[in-house]
Write a protein that holds these residues in place. Structure first.
Motif, mmCIF file in Angstrom:
data_model
loop_
_atom_site.group_PDB
_atom_site.id
_atom_site.type_symbol
_atom_site.label_atom_id
_atom_site.label_comp_id
_atom_site.label_asym_id
_atom_site.label_seq_id
_atom_site.Cartn_x
_atom_site.Cartn_y
_atom_site.Cartn_z
ATOM 1 N N LYS A 1 -23.009 19.308 61.129
ATOM 2 C CA LYS A 1 -23.507 19.900 59.883
ATOM 3 C C LYS A 1 -24.985 19.577 59.691
ATOM 4 C CE LYS A 1 -19.490 21.425 58.461
ATOM 5 N NZ LYS A 1 -19.180 22.877 58.374
ATOM 6 N N LYS A 2 -25.669 20.498 59.014
ATOM 7 C CA LYS A 2 -27.064 20.246 58.614
ATOM 8 C C LYS A 2 -27.054 19.653 57.218
ATOM 9 C CE LYS A 2 -31.460 22.560 57.642
ATOM 10 N NZ LYS A 2 -32.218 23.832 57.662
ATOM 11 N N ILE A 3 -27.837 18.587 57.023
ATOM 12 C CA ILE A 3 -27.890 17.955 55.707
ATOM 13 C C ILE A 3 -29.334 17.679 55.302
ATOM 14 C CG2 ILE A 3 -25.632 16.851 55.920
ATOM 15 C CD1 ILE A 3 -27.257 14.205 56.429
ATOM 16 N N THR A 4 -29.562 17.665 53.998
ATOM 17 C CA THR A 4 -30.854 17.267 53.450
ATOM 18 C C THR A 4 -30.620 16.206 52.395
ATOM 19 O OG1 THR A 4 -31.891 19.412 53.861
ATOM 20 C CG2 THR A 4 -32.904 18.012 52.198
ATOM 21 N N LEU A 5 -31.288 15.080 52.565
ATOM 22 C CA LEU A 5 -31.248 14.006 51.579
ATOM 23 C C LEU A 5 -32.488 14.131 50.706
ATOM 24 C CD1 LEU A 5 -30.154 11.009 53.850
ATOM 25 C CD2 LEU A 5 -28.757 12.791 52.792
ATOM 26 N N GLU A 6 -32.262 14.160 49.387
ATOM 27 C CA GLU A 6 -33.367 14.384 48.468
ATOM 28 C C GLU A 6 -33.944 13.062 47.956
ATOM 29 O OE1 GLU A 6 -33.041 18.619 48.640
ATOM 30 O OE2 GLU A 6 -34.598 17.259 47.910
ATOM 31 N N CYS A 7 -35.266 13.053 47.756
ATOM 32 C CA CYS A 7 -35.945 11.900 47.180
ATOM 33 C C CYS A 7 -37.086 12.402 46.306
ATOM 34 C CB CYS A 7 -36.495 10.976 48.265
ATOM 35 S SG CYS A 7 -37.446 9.584 47.607
#
Lengths: 117, 117
Positions: free
Chosen positions: A17-23
């Motif tokens: 899966k492709k994931i993006t962690l936000e900050c």
């Protein structure tokens, strides 16, 4: 004290899966960082940025990528997650004031605990 | 090779007594040192720092001592309280070149402090 936010706090996903962690940070800090930490181990720097459109790789090699289009936002992306990416990911920011040592003090978000099955 | 070492993985102290956490470093270029406190599932919180031009810095119950010749620093917490129970990380940075290319932090593996009521 800096206000720095990370979402999600916990993420469990399947391999590939492709994931993006936000900050995001609201202090207007120029410098932002991503660290990876495994239990009982030190924090390892994987990416950092000194301002908009500036990104560099850290000491620990990582398959993730980052972008810095806005000062307050520094997302981290994994194109294809693998079980070896299971870890805690910590985002931090600090203020740059030339030679003043205040730039050394990094303020951390709450972290994202990522589990890849 | 680890440049910042915290050789005690854990420490137990009675409430009201002094807690002493130790940290050694090998890189003689380090000239700024910080202590962070971390609760499980949260990001590290900045506690106290010290520049290499000083040998002591105090903030309330927390005092950091720096011995440059021995490349050793310690964090003293007195009196210790149950809420101090957490993992404590030592970190160091080198001012290096001027501009944005400096001030990165190198972390130790942490010491888990347990304060017993």
């Amino acid at each position: 004290e800096a206000d720095i936010y990370q979402t999600p706090r916990y993420l469990v996903i399947g391999t590939g899966k492709k994931i993006t962690l936000e900050c995001s940070q609201t202090m207007g800090h120029d410098k932002m960082y991503w660290y990876q930490q495994d239990p009982g181990m030190e924090l390892h720097l994987i990416h950092y940025s000194y301002g908009v459109n500036s990104t560099e790789k850290g000491d620990l090699s990582s398959e993730s990528t980052v972008s810095r289009i806005r000062t307050e936002h520094f997302p981290l992306t994994l194109e294809s997650a693998r079980p070896s990416h299971t870890s805690q990911y910590l985002c931090a920011s600090s203020e740059y004031r030339g030679s003043h040592r205040v730039a050394d003090t990094q303020y951390f978000g709450p972290g994202t605990r990522l589990t890849v099955l | 090779d680890q440049q910042v070492k915290q050789n005690s993985p854990s420490l137990s102290v009675q409430e009201g007594r002094i807690s002493i956490l130790n940290c050694d470093y090998t890189n003689s270029m380090f000239d700024y040192f910080l202590w962070y406190k971390k609760y499980p599932a949260e990001g590290p919180t900045f506690l106290i720092s010290i520049s290499s031009i000083k040998d002591k810095n105090e903030d309330g119950r927390f005092t950091v001592f720096l011995n440059k010749s021995a490349k050793h620093l310690s964090l003293h917490i007195v009196p210790s309280q149950p809420g101090d129970s957490a993992v404590y990380f030592c970190a160091a940075s080198a001012s290096g070149n001027s501009g944005a290319g400096s001030y990165q932090l190198t972390f130790g593996k942490g010491t888990k402090l347990s304060v017993i009521p």
